[in-house]
Design a protein around this motif. Structure first.
Motif, PDB file in Angstrom:
ATOM      1  N   GLN A 310      -8.181 -19.088   3.586  1.00 19.97           N
ATOM      2  CA  GLN A 310      -7.835 -20.104   4.570  1.00 19.97           C
ATOM      3  C   GLN A 310      -7.288 -19.502   5.858  1.00 19.97           C
ATOM      4  OE1 GLN A 310      -8.492 -23.495   4.046  1.00 19.97           O
ATOM      5  NE2 GLN A 310      -9.613 -22.472   2.392  1.00 19.97           N
ATOM      6  N   GLY A 311      -6.970 -18.221   5.813  1.00 25.11           N
ATOM      7  CA  GLY A 311      -6.444 -17.549   6.999  1.00 25.11           C
ATOM      8  C   GLY A 311      -6.603 -16.054   6.867  1.00 25.11           C
ATOM      9  N   ASN A 312      -5.907 -15.305   7.712  1.00 26.99           N
ATOM     10  CA  ASN A 312      -6.099 -13.850   7.779  1.00 26.99           C
ATOM     11  C   ASN A 312      -4.917 -13.049   7.243  1.00 26.99           C
ATOM     12  OD1 ASN A 312      -4.282 -14.449   9.832  1.00 26.99           O
ATOM     13  ND2 ASN A 312      -5.120 -12.923  11.242  1.00 26.99           N
ATOM     14  N   ARG A 313      -4.015 -13.687   6.484  1.00 32.44           N
ATOM     15  CA  ARG A 313      -2.796 -13.026   6.026  1.00 32.44           C
ATOM     16  C   ARG A 313      -2.977 -12.490   4.606  1.00 32.44           C
ATOM     17  NH1 ARG A 313       0.591 -18.359   7.151  1.00 32.44           N
ATOM     18  NH2 ARG A 313      -1.230 -19.047   5.923  1.00 32.44           N
ATOM     19  N   VAL A 314      -2.785 -11.179   4.450  1.00 37.47           N
ATOM     20  CA  VAL A 314      -3.089 -10.502   3.188  1.00 37.47           C
ATOM     21  C   VAL A 314      -1.814  -9.945   2.568  1.00 37.47           C
ATOM     22  CG1 VAL A 314      -4.440  -8.679   2.075  1.00 37.47           C
ATOM     23  CG2 VAL A 314      -5.364  -9.887   4.066  1.00 37.47           C
ATOM     24  N   GLY A 315      -1.677 -10.167   1.276  1.00 44.24           N
ATOM     25  CA  GLY A 315      -0.618  -9.517   0.511  1.00 44.24           C
ATOM     26  C   GLY A 315      -1.201  -8.356  -0.275  1.00 44.24           C
ATOM     27  N   ILE A 316      -0.558  -7.199  -0.226  1.00 47.19           N
ATOM     28  CA  ILE A 316      -1.065  -6.001  -0.903  1.00 47.19           C
ATOM     29  C   ILE A 316      -0.103  -5.608  -2.025  1.00 47.19           C
ATOM     30  CG2 ILE A 316      -1.625  -3.544  -0.647  1.00 47.19           C
ATOM     31  CD1 ILE A 316      -2.556  -4.093   2.155  1.00 47.19           C
ATOM     32  N   ILE A 317      -0.677  -5.299  -3.184  1.00 39.84           N
ATOM     33  CA  ILE A 317       0.081  -4.803  -4.325  1.00 39.84           C
ATOM     34  C   ILE A 317      -0.423  -3.405  -4.636  1.00 39.84           C
ATOM     35  CG2 ILE A 317       0.883  -5.329  -6.662  1.00 39.84           C
ATOM     36  CD1 ILE A 317      -0.495  -8.097  -6.340  1.00 39.84           C
ATOM     37  N   THR A 318       0.485  -2.445  -4.782  1.00 42.64           N
ATOM     38  CA  THR A 318       0.049  -1.074  -5.012  1.00 42.64           C
ATOM     39  C   THR A 318       1.125  -0.284  -5.753  1.00 42.64           C
ATOM     40  OG1 THR A 318      -0.806   0.932  -3.927  1.00 42.64           O
ATOM     41  CG2 THR A 318       0.965  -0.251  -2.804  1.00 42.64           C
ATOM     42  N   HIS A 319       0.699   0.794  -6.367  1.00 41.61           N
ATOM     43  CA  HIS A 319       1.679   1.725  -6.921  1.00 41.61           C
ATOM     44  C   HIS A 319       1.616   3.063  -6.182  1.00 41.61           C
ATOM     45  CE1 HIS A 319      -1.217   4.330  -9.007  1.00 41.61           C
ATOM     46  NE2 HIS A 319      -1.840   3.232  -9.431  1.00 41.61           N
ATOM     47  N   THR A 320       0.767   3.114  -5.138  1.00 42.74           N
ATOM     48  CA  THR A 320       0.620   4.335  -4.360  1.00 42.74           C
ATOM     49  C   THR A 320       0.391   3.971  -2.905  1.00 42.74           C
ATOM     50  OG1 THR A 320      -0.731   6.331  -4.068  1.00 42.74           O
ATOM     51  CG2 THR A 320      -1.822   4.428  -5.040  1.00 42.74           C
ATOM     52  N   ALA A 321       1.173   4.504  -2.003  1.00 42.45           N
ATOM     53  CA  ALA A 321       1.193   4.018  -0.619  1.00 42.45           C
ATOM     54  C   ALA A 321      -0.038   4.413   0.192  1.00 42.45           C
ATOM     55  CB  ALA A 321       2.456   4.528   0.080  1.00 42.45           C
ATOM     56  N   ASN A 363       6.018  -6.386   2.018  1.00 31.57           N
ATOM     57  CA  ASN A 363       4.560  -6.355   1.919  1.00 31.57           C
ATOM     58  C   ASN A 363       4.051  -5.173   2.731  1.00 31.57           C
ATOM     59  OD1 ASN A 363       1.884  -7.097   1.412  1.00 31.57           O
ATOM     60  ND2 ASN A 363       1.798  -8.490   3.162  1.00 31.57           N
ATOM     61  N   PRO A 364       3.318  -4.212   2.125  1.00 35.83           N
ATOM     62  CA  PRO A 364       2.833  -4.172   0.749  1.00 35.83           C
ATOM     63  C   PRO A 364       3.958  -4.123  -0.299  1.00 35.83           C
ATOM     64  CG  PRO A 364       1.659  -2.588   2.112  1.00 35.83           C
ATOM     65  CD  PRO A 364       2.811  -3.073   2.926  1.00 35.83           C
ATOM     66  N   VAL A 365       3.671  -4.718  -1.446  1.00 36.32           N
ATOM     67  CA  VAL A 365       4.591  -4.671  -2.574  1.00 36.32           C
ATOM     68  C   VAL A 365       4.330  -3.358  -3.305  1.00 36.32           C
ATOM     69  CG1 VAL A 365       5.352  -5.787  -4.689  1.00 36.32           C
ATOM     70  CG2 VAL A 365       4.531  -7.176  -2.773  1.00 36.32           C
ATOM     71  N   ASP A 366       5.232  -2.412  -3.140  1.00 37.46           N
ATOM     72  CA  ASP A 366       5.037  -1.074  -3.697  1.00 37.46           C
ATOM     73  C   ASP A 366       5.741  -0.987  -5.051  1.00 37.46           C
ATOM     74  OD1 ASP A 366       4.717   1.576  -4.266  1.00 37.46           O
ATOM     75  OD2 ASP A 366       5.278   2.285  -2.271  1.00 37.46           O
ATOM     76  N   LEU A 367       4.971  -0.870  -6.112  1.00 37.65           N
ATOM     77  CA  LEU A 367       5.512  -0.812  -7.464  1.00 37.65           C
ATOM     78  C   LEU A 367       5.862   0.606  -7.882  1.00 37.65           C
ATOM     79  CD1 LEU A 367       2.952  -3.268  -9.143  1.00 37.65           C
ATOM     80  CD2 LEU A 367       5.273  -3.776  -8.360  1.00 37.65           C
ATOM     81  N   THR A 368       5.569   1.569  -7.017  1.00 38.55           N
ATOM     82  CA  THR A 368       5.775   2.998  -7.291  1.00 38.55           C
ATOM     83  C   THR A 368       5.114   3.375  -8.615  1.00 38.55           C
ATOM     84  OG1 THR A 368       7.932   2.752  -8.401  1.00 38.55           O
ATOM     85  CG2 THR A 368       7.928   2.928  -5.979  1.00 38.55           C
ATOM     86  N   THR A 369       5.553   4.448  -9.213  1.00 38.18           N
ATOM     87  CA  THR A 369       4.933   4.928 -10.446  1.00 38.18           C
ATOM     88  C   THR A 369       5.071   3.933 -11.589  1.00 38.18           C
ATOM     89  OG1 THR A 369       5.474   7.179  -9.743  1.00 38.18           O
ATOM     90  CG2 THR A 369       4.807   6.894 -12.036  1.00 38.18           C
ATOM     91  N   PHE A 370       6.085   3.062 -11.495  1.00 35.69           N
ATOM     92  CA  PHE A 370       6.261   2.065 -12.554  1.00 35.69           C
ATOM     93  C   PHE A 370       5.023   1.175 -12.679  1.00 35.69           C
ATOM     94  CE2 PHE A 370      10.647   3.107 -11.320  1.00 35.69           C
ATOM     95  CZ  PHE A 370      11.174   3.452 -12.562  1.00 35.69           C
TER      96      PHE A 370
END
Length: 712
Positions: A310-321, A363-370
């Motif tokens: 619906q728009g251009n806003r993105v949420g990113i989930i990652t464990h590595t930057a 955001n990005p949601v960085d989960l790190t090594t966990f």
């Protein structure tokens, strides 16, 4: 949208859903095309198969063979597949018609791609097929494959094994080779393929025909095209516009032909390369243009699996930057942004314990090594982001454990369920090699578009966003524009007198009758007449040489600007005539045009050209000397709507100039849009070959066409 007529629909149904099929040129030799075709056909769901073998074989692959088409004991054979030499095709096709042929595939090469004789043979073939209402795929083709009817009419029997599950993507390719590479990509990425059609030489089935059919095909959700060139770009555009209005169409183009394009006499013509006009047609029809087979497949995949954002806003989930940074850069280049997550989302990220104690909720949601060790964190974060109204789409980046038994398996099914409930698009960059079949199969089963690199995942998401923007624009054909009868009479008089290349005063008169403001030009034939015209117009004035042979007047000294009095005018007149005579001695001189000096402002160009494939085309860009110096222009097929015109304004690289720079006033965009629309209708209504308004000077909230050129 108008549906394909019933006769054409029935002809395509005969191709894709035949009751009986004959293979003409069926072979007992495992290495020949006729044997490959038989094996493909036997893997299909066809009631009756008739091999035709002129060598007298009694049986081929367990099916009774016949020495000729005439010997087939069935007068209702829907589909004929021809794998015989070119010299036998025409006679065999005529025989097939007596057996009820409603559709055909001709694998054989040697038709119009092979020279004049082959071209004539293809024309005879087309004429016979058109008269009988038969659709031909080919000649010179791989054939077609349709998973929904289990119909394999290619010489690649392996397609029946690769695509057992019916898919929602249709791939239509001019090239059998590109179709083959595309099919391999679909198979490697675990993407079910619905329909594959290789048009080859396009005897009487064009891209437009396939778009008309696929637009209403209930089994097709996404259409992917590979185009090398078209005989009728206009017809393609009209079909593509209608199809793209109901389902996404992705296009990869290459090798655009310049055949038939004449040497242009105008700025517009010199800028109008084939690729630019094709790209304009793709944009105008609302197609998603890509630049490689891989991107074509990636775009089709994400479009088949996801709702539009619906728009251009993105949420990113990652464990590595690092990979997330690469993806973010690509998203930004395509107009997507990292979403500003809400306070409630930040609070939930902290309260649910999904973040490491040292990581801020961002955001990005960085989960790190966990996140690598505990894959369930991805599902929990997606649940949180999906509830945030400020997040339109999600991109997850995760490395596979590459089979390490100590690395937890990613809960793809649960992740896909959350994505489906959210109603928002979700894409995954899954760091695994292509041979990790089970892992990519798991993503497909979960209904999630997964890609092996962050770049591909981000590019696919960008194409999904482009599709949402295109679908959000309700495109339509331009409504007719009424011109005064006086204009029609004026143009007819010019044609009757044999005038094709109009002099400037004639071109401007034509524009004025169309309601376009110009610096009115008066044609004079001597110094005294020039002085008289200047007194009537009022100083300052401009002198321009009038000659059908001189395109760029300033190059030969044929323009003098800002003449402020009669003495200066007479000097300028004599100097100009002497200079032009010296620099263009063979040019026919019809006189000199006198016109008022236009105030300074922003110089633009609006023009048009009649293209051999696209018909009338309109152009807009920076004008004056800049049009040739940097070629910053946009094209559209004419006539255009005001929406098309405004898109053209945004398309040029220097669109910021229209807002005014370094103290210059902004361009009146409403007036500019109306000018582009009017010129586009002039191109269509009056069979104009080339038209230039250059420069069009925007000043004081309005504009004036300072110079004009028209070729009828």
């Amino acid at each position: 949208m108008e549906r394909m007529d019933r006769t054409a629909q029935s002809a395509f149904d005969a191709l894709f859903y035949p009751r009986a099929v004959a293979v003409v040129g069926a072979s007992t030799h495992g290495g020949k095309v006729g044997n490959f075709v038989m094996r493909s056909l036997l893997a299909s769901d066809v009631e009756k198969v008739y091999p035709v073998h002129a060598g007298g074989a009694k049986e081929i692959l367990g099916r009774q063979a016949y020495p000729s088409i005439e010997d087939i004991p069935d007068d209702a054979v829907d589909l004929f597949l021809f794998a015989i030499p070119q010299k036998h095709i025409l006679k065999s096709f005529e025989a097939a018609l007596t057996k009820g042929c409603r559709g055909a595939v001709i694998y054989t090469a040697g038709f119009r791609e092979a020279g004049e004789e082959g071209r004539r043979d293809q024309e005879r073939l087309k004429a016979a097929a058109d008269e009988a209402g038969v659709k031909i795929i080919g000649p010179n083709t791989l054939g077609f494959f349709r998973s929904h009817s289990l119909m394999n009419a290619t010489f690649m029997p392996v397609l029946s094994d690769l695509f057992r599950e019916p898919g929602s993507i249709a791939l239509v390719s001019q090239s059998g080779g590109v179709a083959g590479f595309g099919a391999i990509r679909f198979a490697e990425d675990r993407i079910p393929l619905g329909t594959l059609v290789c048009l080859g030489n396009r005897a009487n089935v064009e891209f437009a025909d396939m778009l008309d059919y696929l637009a209403y095909d209930p089994h097709t959700r996404v259409v992917a095209l590979f185009i090398e060139g078209l005989d009728d770009l206009r017809r393609f555009y009209e079909a593509a516009l209608k199809c793209a209005a109901v389902k996404p169409v992705v296009v990869l183009g290459a090798g655009y032909t310049e055949a038939g394009r004449k040497v242009a006499r105008s700025h517009t013509g010199s800028m109008a390369g084939a690729e630019r006009i094709y790209e304009a047609a793709f944009r105008q029809a609302g197609l998603i243009r890509v630049h490689s087979i891989e991107e074509l497949v990636d775009a089709a995949k994400i479009l088949s699996l996801n709702p539009l954002p619906q728009g251009n806003r993105v949420g990113i989930i990652t464990h590595t930057a690092g990979p997330a940074v690469l993806a973010s850069d690509i998203l930004a280049r395509h107009g997507l942004v990292l979403a500003d997550i809400s306070g409630a989302t930040e609070e939930a990220l902290v309260s649910r314990g999904v973040l490491a104690p040292f990581m801020p909720p961002d955001n990005p949601v960085d989960l790190t090594t966990f996140g690598y060790l505990d894959r369930s964190l991805y599902v929990k974060v997606l649940e949180i982001l999906a509830r945030d109204a400020g997040v339109d789409a999600a991109l997850a980046v995760c490395m596979s454990g590459l089979g390490d038994p100590n690395v937890e398996t990613f809960p793809a099914r649960q992740f896909g369920e959350v994505a489906a409930r959210s109603g928002k698009p979700v894409v995954v960059a899954w760091g695994a090699p292509g041979y990790a079949r089970e892992e990519f199969d798991a993503w497909m089963e979960a209904g999630v578009a997964a890609y092996p690199t962050p770049e591909r995942a981000a590019t696919a998401l960008a194409n999904l966003y482009r599709s949402s923007r295109l679908r959000g624009r309700r495109r339509s054909f331009a409504s007719p524009l009424e011109f005064p009868e006086e204009l029609s009479d004026f143009v007819e008089d010019l044609r009757s007198s044999g005038n094709k290349i109009l002099l400037e005063h004639q071109a401007k008169r034509m524009l004025e009758l169309a309601g376009i403001r110009t610096a009115h030009a008066v044609l004079v034939s001597g110094e005294d007449e020039a002085a008289s015209a200047a007194r009537e117009i009022g100083y300052p004035v401009v002198l321009k040489i009038a000659s059908p042979d001189i395109v760029h007047k300033s190059d030969v000294g044929g323009v003098v600007l800002n003449i402020t009095d009669e003495e200066a005018l007479r000097r300028a007149y004599r100097y100009m005539m002497e200079t032009v005579a010296r620099k263009a001695p063979d040019a026919r001189l019809e006189g000199v045009c006198v016109q008022p000096m236009v105030p300074t402002g922003t110089d633009l160009i609006v023009g048009g050209i009649r293209d051999v494939q696209a018909g009338p085309v309109v152009m807009f860009g920076l004008g004056g000397i800049w049009v040739e110096a940097i070629g910053d222009v946009a094209f559209r097929l004419a006539p255009v709507t005001e929406e098309d015109a405004r898109e053209m304004m945004e398309e040029i690289r220097a669109s910021a100039v229209l807002e005014g720079i370094r103290g210059s006033a902004p361009v009146n965009r409403d007036a500019l849009a109306r000018l582009i629309v009017t010129v586009s209708h002039l191109m269509e209504c009056f069979s104009i070959q080339e038209l230039d308004c250059n420069p069009v000077i925007f000043h004081n909230g309005t504009f004036t066409v300072a110079d004009a050129r028209v070729v009828l």
